[in-house]
Design an enzyme around this catalytic site. Structure first.
Site, PDB file in Angstrom:
ATOM      1  N   CYS A   1      -2.703   3.560   2.571  1.00 15.42           N
ATOM      2  CA  CYS A   1      -3.532   2.422   3.379  1.00 15.42           C
ATOM      3  C   CYS A   1      -4.506   2.922   4.220  1.00 15.42           C
ATOM      4  O   CYS A   1      -4.562   3.957   4.924  1.00 15.42           O
ATOM      5  CB  CYS A   1      -2.410   1.548   4.297  1.00 15.42           C
ATOM      6  SG  CYS A   1      -3.057   0.055   4.777  1.00 15.42           S
ATOM      7  N   ASP A   2      -5.619   2.022   4.807  1.00 19.17           N
ATOM      8  CA  ASP A   2      -6.701   2.415   5.418  1.00 19.17           C
ATOM      9  C   ASP A   2      -6.833   3.874   6.208  1.00 19.17           C
ATOM     10  O   ASP A   2      -7.519   4.727   6.005  1.00 19.17           O
ATOM     11  CB  ASP A   2      -7.266   1.170   6.050  1.00 19.17           C
ATOM     12  CG  ASP A   2      -7.526   0.014   5.284  1.00 19.17           C
ATOM     13  OD1 ASP A   2      -7.564   0.229   3.980  1.00 19.17           O
ATOM     14  OD2 ASP A   2      -8.160  -1.127   5.714  1.00 19.17           O
ATOM     15  N   LYS A   3      -6.243   3.640   7.223  1.00 14.57           N
ATOM     16  CA  LYS A   3      -6.369   4.528   8.245  1.00 14.57           C
ATOM     17  C   LYS A   3      -5.405   5.858   8.287  1.00 14.57           C
ATOM     18  O   LYS A   3      -5.797   6.787   8.399  1.00 14.57           O
ATOM     19  CB  LYS A   3      -6.029   3.916   9.806  1.00 14.57           C
ATOM     20  CG  LYS A   3      -6.665   2.813  10.117  1.00 14.57           C
ATOM     21  CD  LYS A   3      -8.098   3.004   9.939  1.00 14.57           C
ATOM     22  CE  LYS A   3      -9.242   1.564  10.252  1.00 14.57           C
ATOM     23  NZ  LYS A   3      -8.505   0.762   9.106  1.00 14.57           N
TER      24      LYS A   3
ATOM     25  N   ASP B   1      -3.605  -2.719   7.453  1.00 18.08           N
ATOM     26  CA  ASP B   1      -4.525  -3.665   7.897  1.00 18.08           C
ATOM     27  C   ASP B   1      -4.260  -5.160   7.760  1.00 18.08           C
ATOM     28  O   ASP B   1      -4.597  -5.893   8.269  1.00 18.08           O
ATOM     29  CB  ASP B   1      -6.027  -3.202   7.667  1.00 18.08           C
ATOM     30  CG  ASP B   1      -6.388  -2.118   8.601  1.00 18.08           C
ATOM     31  OD1 ASP B   1      -5.558  -1.481   9.249  1.00 18.08           O
ATOM     32  OD2 ASP B   1      -7.287  -1.634   8.486  1.00 18.08           O
TER      33      ASP B   1
ATOM     34  N   SER C   1     -13.575  -4.938   8.240  1.00 17.72           N
ATOM     35  CA  SER C   1     -12.761  -4.667   6.952  1.00 17.72           C
ATOM     36  C   SER C   1     -13.735  -4.294   5.870  1.00 17.72           C
ATOM     37  O   SER C   1     -14.851  -4.783   5.768  1.00 17.72           O
ATOM     38  CB  SER C   1     -11.682  -5.719   6.829  1.00 17.72           C
ATOM     39  OG  SER C   1     -11.339  -5.422   5.174  1.00 17.72           O
TER      40      SER C   1
ATOM     41  N   CYS D   1      -5.270  -2.010  -1.303  1.00 21.68           N
ATOM     42  CA  CYS D   1      -5.964  -3.371  -1.803  1.00 21.68           C
ATOM     43  C   CYS D   1      -7.066  -2.564  -2.679  1.00 21.68           C
ATOM     44  O   CYS D   1      -7.687  -1.699  -2.705  1.00 21.68           O
ATOM     45  CB  CYS D   1      -7.035  -3.795  -0.466  1.00 21.68           C
ATOM     46  SG  CYS D   1      -5.851  -4.403   0.829  1.00 21.68           S
TER      47      CYS D   1
ATOM     48  N   CYS E   1       0.928  -1.240   0.096  1.00 20.58           N
ATOM     49  CA  CYS E   1      -0.138   0.144  -0.023  1.00 20.58           C
ATOM     50  C   CYS E   1       0.721   1.307   0.182  1.00 20.58           C
ATOM     51  O   CYS E   1       0.369   2.240  -0.606  1.00 20.58           O
ATOM     52  CB  CYS E   1      -0.910  -0.008   1.267  1.00 20.58           C
ATOM     53  SG  CYS E   1      -1.445  -1.770   1.826  1.00 20.58           S
TER      54      CYS E   1
END
Length: 579
Positions: free
Chosen positions: A134-136, A93, A482, A206, A61
């Protein structure tokens, strides 16, 4: 000396934070440090622009962000600014998932925002370009932009290219689900190995409409990112051009004095919620949008987000609920196509200002939703009439809960509870198939305070789906799911178990009813019985009695309000931008 002048190329440094470290005799020691790094008098006289990335070698990521930061710096320099690159952490994650490491994930959102804030404050930078992958890291970077309120531009690092296996696209979701299939004897050791080797062929986040791509869409819809900047996959060279343009854009914002709080309005937040709903995005959007709103002093909690979700059609046929990945959306025109479809349908607020200095409607004026594709539908012909994410409320969740319904056929579930006090116990039961069809699996004490850290449960939900039980059981938790989760999985249940919420009082066999049509989540217990159980309930202690997780547990608030850790803009005396 040029460094002592207060103006450069039309910028008046006497009104910018960097005057404290670059202008006048008192700044001579500071300038000495800049000279040590090879900076010229002319560069010191220019506005200082923080270029923050979440680059690291933890996961694909973020691995491409160092390259992209150089392109941002090139744009800043060309437009008359002096870029100052720095990095902050990420917790990825996909690697933290399924074990105690996931407790660090949501906490990292706050650490990212806090660390960027401290770097910007400590060095008196005038503007910010944030690159996240990435996510956060995406909401964390957007939160700090709103908190500092210096001219800011966000840019996503880009999604991963899809993997291929037996003629179909793969994402990391397929690997997690393959673990369940392998445990159920549906996949051989070799097939599991083939899938894990094929799923992630490049750098990038992702590839489905999981949390990273959901929040990337949000960055454009909320107005903090340049139109079209969220779409190109990470390996594409076109990302470098977008990064360079972002560097130019932040310098233009400095000239205009256009700041994040001018951009992140109530209408802009509603636009962001619409993009989550219409794309079947991650339930984490209902956690991150309230947190961003908190940074600008706007009340926009889970219930406000859910209201927008309910009134927005689901039109983006994206994984995990749909057929396509982020690359497919990019190839039909990217996020602007989703936004234009909403605008044409009368949903999006077109009058919201963006980092281009223009409105949403002006940015989308030349965009046409292509007809010969089925990745994005029109609002007249949606996949479903309401969004792919639904808010729930009832005696089991008086503060609310959230569920992704994109791709689901059955929206009502009723069954007896099977209760677990942590994810590991539930995961073990699932892998060993110690559950029954028709049950509601309850995972509690995984909320923001109780975990602490509000873990995601992808390993467990993917295992269920891989075993073929995705539509045969339901799962509820005060933790999170998720963006790759599918099936009847309800997260963010509040109040959480750690503070004595109803979820802490549920016992094995209690009948739970989930109705995603009516938006309700209830347990068949009378008020008297709940009161009796509440009186007998005692708080549990968690293992994190020192360190960062302990500090987080002391300050974090309810998921309903975004699980934030400070009072926000409403209590602010003065924003950093105005020092």
């Amino acid at each position: 000396m040029a460094a002592k002048k207060s103006t450069s190329k039309g910028f008046d440094k006497s009104k910018l934070p960097s005057r404290y470290t670059s202008v006048g005799p008192a700044s001579a020691p500071h300038r000495a440090f800049y000279y040590a790094m090879g900076m010229t008098d002319a560069e010191i006289a220019q506005p200082f622009v923080g270029v923050a990335t979440t680059w690291n070698e933890a996961a694909p990521c973020n691995i491409a962000l160092m390259r992209q930061a150089q392109a941002v710096k090139k744009g800043v320099k060309a437009a008359g600014g002096t870029p100052r690159e720095f990095t902050t952490i990420t917790v990825t994650d996909g690697i933290a998932m399924g074990h105690a490491g996931m407790r660090s994930s949501l906490v990292s959102r706050e650490v990212i925002a806090d660390s960027v804030e401290l770097t910007m404050r400590g060095h008196s930078y005038d503007a910010l370009v944030g690159v996240a992958g990435c996510d956060k890291s995406l909401p964390g970077m957007m939160m700090v932009m709103a908190r500092l309120n210096v001219p800011s531009v966000f840019i996503y690092g880009g999604s991963i290219m899809p993997g291929r296996y037996k003629g179909r696209d793969l994402t990391i979701q397929d690997v997690f689900e393959a673990v369940g299939g392998h445990a159920a004897g549906k996949l051989s050791d070799q097939e599991l190995s083939d899938i894990e080797h094929a799923a992630c062929p490049t750098a990038g986040a992702c590839g489905g409409q999981f949390t990273a791509n959901t929040m990337a869409c949000v960055s454009e819809a909320i107005g903090l990112a340049l139109p079209g900047s969220a779409g190109a996959p990470a390996p594409y060279d076109s990302r470098d051009a977008l990064c360079e343009q972002s560097g130019h854009a932040v310098m233009n914002l400095l000239k205009l004095n256009l700041r994040p709080r001018d951009i992140i309005t109530r209408k802009a937040l509603e636009n962001a919620a619409m993009i989550v709903a219409c794309s079947g995005g991650s339930t984490n959007g209902a956690l991150h949008l309230p947190a961003i709103a908190h940074e600008v002093g706007i009340d926009f909690d889970l219930h406000a987000v859910a209201k927008i979700f309910k009134s927005t059609p689901y039109i983006g046929d994206l994984k995990p609920g749909g057929k396509y990945v982020a690359k497919d959306l990019y190839e039909v025109g990217g996020v602007p196509i989703l936004m234009k479809a909403l605008l044409d349908g009368g949903y999006l607020h077109g009058d919201c200002i963006t980092v281009t200095g223009k409105t949403i409607a002006e940015n989308l004026k030349s965009i046409v939703v292509p007809k010969n594709q089925d990745v994005v539908r029109t609002t007249r012909n949606p996949i479903t009439k309401t969004g792919g994410v639904v808010g729930l409320k009832g005696n089991l969740a008086t503060q609310g809960a959230i569920v992704k319904v994109a791709g689901m056929k059955n929206l009502v579930f009723r069954g007896p509870a099977r209760v677990f006090d942590c994810e590991e116990d539930c995961y073990e039961a699932v892998i060993k198939k110690k559950y029954k069809d028709g049950e509601v699996l309850v995972i509690r004490y995984e909320g923001p305070r109780g975990g602490p850290g509000m873990r995601e449960m992808l390993a467990t939900t993917a295992a269920l789906y891989g075993q073929g039980a995705g539509d045969k059981v339901a799962l509820i938790t005060d933790g999170r799911f998720s963006g790759a989760t599918r099936g009847f999985c309800i997260g963010h249940v509040g109040p959480e178990a750690a503070v004595g919420g109803t979820i802490a009082l549920v016992k094995n066999g209690d009948v739970i009813t989930i109705d995603a049509v009516k938006g309700t989540l209830d347990v068949d217990l009378s008020k008297a019985e709940l009161a009796k159980r509440r009186k007998a309930w005692k708080p549990r202690s968690h293992d994190s009695q020192s360190g960062t997780l302990w500090k987080y547990a002391q300050t974090v608030g309810d998921a309903e309000k975004g699980a934030v850790t400070h009072p926000g803009a409403k209590k602010e005396i003065r924003a950093f931008a105005d020092i």
